[in-house]
Design a protein around this motif. Structure first.
Motif, PDB file in Angstrom:
ATOM      1  N   PRO A   1       8.059  -3.583  -0.354  1.00 55.06           N
ATOM      2  CA  PRO A   1       7.650  -4.875  -0.918  1.00 55.06           C
ATOM      3  C   PRO A   1       6.238  -4.853  -1.481  1.00 55.06           C
ATOM      4  N   LEU A   2       5.459  -3.841  -1.114  1.00 55.87           N
ATOM      5  CA  LEU A   2       4.096  -3.723  -1.638  1.00 55.87           C
ATOM      6  C   LEU A   2       4.086  -3.538  -3.150  1.00 55.87           C
ATOM      7  N   PHE A   3       5.202  -3.025  -3.696  1.00 56.00           N
ATOM      8  CA  PHE A   3       5.237  -2.717  -5.125  1.00 56.00           C
ATOM      9  C   PHE A   3       6.002  -3.768  -5.936  1.00 56.00           C
TER      10      PHE A   3
ATOM     11  N   ALA B   1      14.056   5.229 -17.985  1.00 53.85           N
ATOM     12  CA  ALA B   1      14.914   5.384 -16.814  1.00 53.85           C
ATOM     13  C   ALA B   1      14.061   4.969 -15.618  1.00 53.85           C
ATOM     14  N   TYR B   2      14.343   3.804 -15.058  1.00 51.00           N
ATOM     15  CA  TYR B   2      13.479   3.201 -14.046  1.00 51.00           C
ATOM     16  C   TYR B   2      14.196   3.189 -12.713  1.00 51.00           C
ATOM     17  N   CYS B   3      13.704   3.969 -11.761  1.00 53.06           N
ATOM     18  CA  CYS B   3      14.264   4.032 -10.415  1.00 53.06           C
ATOM     19  C   CYS B   3      13.319   3.259  -9.496  1.00 53.06           C
ATOM     20  N   GLY B   4      13.593   1.981  -9.310  1.00 46.92           N
ATOM     21  CA  GLY B   4      12.711   1.129  -8.525  1.00 46.92           C
ATOM     22  C   GLY B   4      13.120  -0.318  -8.694  1.00 46.92           C
ATOM     23  N   LYS B   5      12.374  -1.194  -8.069  1.00 45.27           N
ATOM     24  CA  LYS B   5      12.649  -2.618  -8.213  1.00 45.27           C
ATOM     25  C   LYS B   5      11.334  -3.358  -8.402  1.00 45.27           C
ATOM     26  N   GLY B   6      11.397  -4.679  -8.495  1.00 44.22           N
ATOM     27  CA  GLY B   6      10.190  -5.461  -8.696  1.00 44.22           C
ATOM     28  C   GLY B   6       9.931  -5.763 -10.157  1.00 44.22           C
TER      29      GLY B   6
END
Length: 206
Positions: free
Chosen positions: A109-111, A130-135
């Motif tokens: 959640p920090l990101f 190509a985005y491997c992440g959320k937020g």
């Protein structure tokens, strides 16, 4: 965040550079940026064997606290190359050799509010992200139609995403064009500085 849209732009791939870097004839995905704990780049190494049969080669450029660990984990992976940090001009040339740019973030959640600056250079070069992440970063890519996203720390989902981008080149080019249009309109350094100066002088005249 902003990006130099004059430096980072669409350009023809340089065959001599491809040969120099050992990338001739390879379908390259470029990760250009810091390799720290927050970035969770190891997910890409876990995805590397899953995309090898599709002919996808992962190129990592940069430095960071996790690089030594990543180099060790990459031993034996024939479709992975690491390079030291390069000049912005060389990064633009490497994007020209790539069919997509990669950004990864660890699941935390920090990101939530993170917008990795590397995605803007990728967009400026007309390449899909190509985005491997959320937020916020993932939401921005999705909202602009500038690439594909997958959950953080999920190597199979990342592999599927990369294979899809390779196998759907027309869709990938359209994503790259939308990303370029977005940064050219909203995030070019020239435009940001002009807007800031206009606002400053308007305030001084009040």
């Amino acid at each position: 965040n902003g990006v130099d849209t004059e430096l980072y732009d669409l350009q023809a791939p340089d065959p001599a550079l491809a040969t120099e870097m050992g990338l001739e004839g390879r379908d390259v995905v470029l990760y250009a940026g810091t390799m720290g704990y927050a970035h969770g780049v190891e997910v890409a190494l876990e995805a590397a064997p899953l995309v090898a049969e599709a002919g996808i080669h992962l190129l990592f450029v940069g430095e960071g606290s996790e690089k030594a660990m990543l180099l060790e984990r990459a031993r034996g992976l024939a479709n992975v190359t690491f390079l030291p940090a390069q000049t912005p001009e060389r990064i633009a040339q490497l994007y020209a050799l790539s069919f997509a740019g990669l950004s990864t973030l660890r699941d935390s959640p920090l990101f939530e509010g993170t917008r990795p600056v590397k995605i803007f250079a990728c967009m400026a070069c007309h390449k899909p992200v190509a985005y491997c992440g959320k937020g916020e970063g993932a939401r921005l890519v999705e909202a602009q139609g500038a690439g594909l996203t997958c959950p953080p720390e999920d190597p199979q989902a990342l592999a599927d995403l990369l294979i899809r981008l390779k196998r759907e080149p027309e869709a990938a080019r359209a994503m790259g064009a939308r990303g370029r249009a977005f940064v050219a309109t909203s995030l070019s350094w020239g435009g940001l500085v002009k807007a800031w100066a206009t606002d400053l002088f308007a305030r001084l005249e009040r």
